[in-house]
Scaffold this motif. Structure first.
Motif, PDB file in Angstrom:
ATOM      1  N   LEU A   1     -48.141  35.643  80.171  1.00  0.00           N
ATOM      2  CA  LEU A   1     -48.753  34.775  81.177  1.00  0.00           C
ATOM      3  C   LEU A   1     -48.721  33.322  80.738  1.00  0.00           C
ATOM      4  CD1 LEU A   1     -50.256  34.683  83.888  1.00  0.00           C
ATOM      5  CD2 LEU A   1     -52.397  34.991  82.628  1.00  0.00           C
ATOM      6  N   ASN A   2     -48.952  33.099  79.448  1.00  0.00           N
ATOM      7  CA  ASN A   2     -48.976  31.749  78.885  1.00  0.00           C
ATOM      8  C   ASN A   2     -47.631  31.047  79.044  1.00  0.00           C
ATOM      9  OD1 ASN A   2     -50.143  29.584  77.331  1.00  0.00           O
ATOM     10  ND2 ASN A   2     -49.014  30.320  75.551  1.00  0.00           N
ATOM     11  N   LEU A   3     -46.537  31.779  78.855  1.00  0.00           N
ATOM     12  CA  LEU A   3     -45.184  31.188  78.914  1.00  0.00           C
ATOM     13  C   LEU A   3     -44.565  31.208  80.307  1.00  0.00           C
ATOM     14  CD1 LEU A   3     -43.437  29.985  76.590  1.00  0.00           C
ATOM     15  CD2 LEU A   3     -45.384  31.292  75.768  1.00  0.00           C
ATOM     16  N   LYS A   4     -45.201  31.915  81.231  1.00  0.00           N
ATOM     17  CA  LYS A   4     -44.637  32.022  82.584  1.00  0.00           C
ATOM     18  C   LYS A   4     -44.484  30.645  83.214  1.00  0.00           C
ATOM     19  CE  LYS A   4     -43.157  34.629  85.956  1.00  0.00           C
ATOM     20  NZ  LYS A   4     -41.944  35.454  85.779  1.00  0.00           N
ATOM     21  N   GLY A   5     -43.259  30.304  83.590  1.00  0.00           N
ATOM     22  CA  GLY A   5     -42.989  29.024  84.228  1.00  0.00           C
ATOM     23  C   GLY A   5     -43.120  27.831  83.308  1.00  0.00           C
ATOM     24  N   ALA A   6     -42.995  28.068  81.999  1.00  0.00           N
ATOM     25  CA  ALA A   6     -43.196  26.981  81.031  1.00  0.00           C
ATOM     26  C   ALA A   6     -42.003  26.041  80.927  1.00  0.00           C
ATOM     27  CB  ALA A   6     -43.512  27.560  79.651  1.00  0.00           C
ATOM     28  N   PHE A   7     -40.811  26.524  81.314  1.00  0.00           N
ATOM     29  CA  PHE A   7     -39.589  25.730  81.143  1.00  0.00           C
ATOM     30  C   PHE A   7     -38.892  25.488  82.483  1.00  0.00           C
ATOM     31  CE2 PHE A   7     -40.310  28.192  77.275  1.00  0.00           C
ATOM     32  CZ  PHE A   7     -40.263  27.201  76.299  1.00  0.00           C
ATOM     33  N   ALA A   8     -38.113  24.428  82.510  1.00  0.00           N
ATOM     34  CA  ALA A   8     -37.316  24.118  83.697  1.00  0.00           C
ATOM     35  C   ALA A   8     -36.024  23.456  83.252  1.00  0.00           C
ATOM     36  CB  ALA A   8     -38.077  23.189  84.633  1.00  0.00           C
ATOM     37  N   VAL A   9     -34.975  23.617  84.077  1.00  0.00           N
ATOM     38  CA  VAL A   9     -33.732  22.898  83.818  1.00  0.00           C
ATOM     39  C   VAL A   9     -33.952  21.467  84.248  1.00  0.00           C
ATOM     40  CG1 VAL A   9     -31.313  22.649  84.487  1.00  0.00           C
ATOM     41  CG2 VAL A   9     -32.244  24.917  84.000  1.00  0.00           C
ATOM     42  N   ASN A  10     -33.721  20.545  83.343  1.00  0.00           N
ATOM     43  CA  ASN A  10     -34.042  19.137  83.556  1.00  0.00           C
ATOM     44  C   ASN A  10     -32.835  18.358  84.061  1.00  0.00           C
ATOM     45  OD1 ASN A  10     -35.572  16.700  83.346  1.00  0.00           O
ATOM     46  ND2 ASN A  10     -34.639  16.292  81.362  1.00  0.00           N
ATOM     47  N   ILE A  11     -31.781  18.307  83.269  1.00  0.00           N
ATOM     48  CA  ILE A  11     -30.551  17.615  83.648  1.00  0.00           C
ATOM     49  C   ILE A  11     -29.388  18.593  83.488  1.00  0.00           C
ATOM     50  CG2 ILE A  11     -28.986  15.702  83.113  1.00  0.00           C
ATOM     51  CD1 ILE A  11     -31.383  14.159  82.049  1.00  0.00           C
ATOM     52  N   GLU A  12     -28.717  18.894  84.582  1.00  0.00           N
ATOM     53  CA  GLU A  12     -27.658  19.902  84.592  1.00  0.00           C
ATOM     54  C   GLU A  12     -26.486  19.509  83.685  1.00  0.00           C
ATOM     55  OE1 GLU A  12     -27.664  22.767  86.066  1.00  0.00           O
ATOM     56  OE2 GLU A  12     -29.012  22.687  87.801  1.00  0.00           O
ATOM     57  N   THR A  13     -25.818  20.542  83.169  1.00  0.00           N
ATOM     58  CA  THR A  13     -24.600  20.344  82.390  1.00  0.00           C
ATOM     59  C   THR A  13     -23.575  21.370  82.842  1.00  0.00           C
ATOM     60  OG1 THR A  13     -23.704  20.112  80.156  1.00  0.00           O
ATOM     61  CG2 THR A  13     -25.269  21.901  80.504  1.00  0.00           C
TER      62      THR A  13
END
Length: 216
Positions: A158-170
């Motif tokens: 639950l703590n890590l759910k949705g913690a990351f996102a793609v910021n600048i595509e490569t």
């Protein structure tokens, strides 16, 4: 000028082992402390969402000191040893792909608190050894999570759910090498891999320096 002075001093003074203080050998780690490291087999340690995860060592003794002091006590010089251990492991895998190194990002609040992301420094050192490029902008940590080791498995998810996102595509055809210092349950890596796969990145491998135990 400072760098020149440091180089001159290094020629005069032997650098004692960081872990035991021995001056018998010159370097961050002496052969005796190196022998204390419990290296894991050169093989896939775990599959996460069909991606290979490799782990170099067990999280104990020398490795535990290395990770904690680099991460929390501003001992940035240890990033070279961290990267060297990873590099030596990678060499034995005989990788033929040209990877892009992706260090696990930390939240901006944690960055402000620590003043640096230790895995960014490790990534730079590993890049110097491997000649792989580093990408520190692809991933972004958008959730200021609690420290995982304090939580039960269900709480960690639950703590890590949705913690990351793609910021600048490569380039999505590039083979990504996600690197981190320690993994236990694999939840952080799973969340990162899932985030990347959802955006079309499928050539993903993960490498961590240590694990506190052998996963089931």
């Amino acid at each position: 000028m400072i760098n020149v002075l440091e180089k001159l001093l290094s020629l005069i003074y032997i650098q004692p082992c960081y872990f035991c203080g021995s001056s018998e050998f010159d370097g961050l780690i002496c052969p005796h402390c190196l022998k204390k490291i419990n290296f894991l087999p050169i093989s896939v340690f775990k599959k996460i969402l069909n991606c290979d995860v490799y782990v170099c060592t067990i999280y104990e003794d020398v490795i535990k000191t290395l990770i904690l002091d680099l991460k929390y006590h501003h001992q940035k010089k240890l990033a070279k040893l961290h990267a060297r251990l990873m590099f030596d492991y990678l060499k034995q895998l005989n990788f033929k792909e040209d990877y892009t190194i992706i260090p696990v990002p930390i939240h901006k609040n944690r960055q402000k608190e620590r003043k640096y992301n230790h895995m960014d420094i490790v990534a730079d050192e590993l890049s110097r050894l491997t000649k792989f490029e580093v990408n520190k902008t692809l991933l972004k940590r958008i959730k200021d999570t609690q420290k995982q080791y304090k939580l039960k498995r269900s709480q960690r998810i639950l703590n890590l759910k949705g913690a990351f996102a793609v910021n600048i595509e490569t380039d999505k055809n590039k083979h990504l090498l996600i690197i981190d210092d320690i993994t236990s349950t694999g939840i952080t890596l799973k969340e990162i891999i899932q985030t990347l796969q959802n955006r079309g990145y499928h050539n993903i491998t993960a490498l961590t320096l240590a694990t506190p135990d052998i996963w089931n």
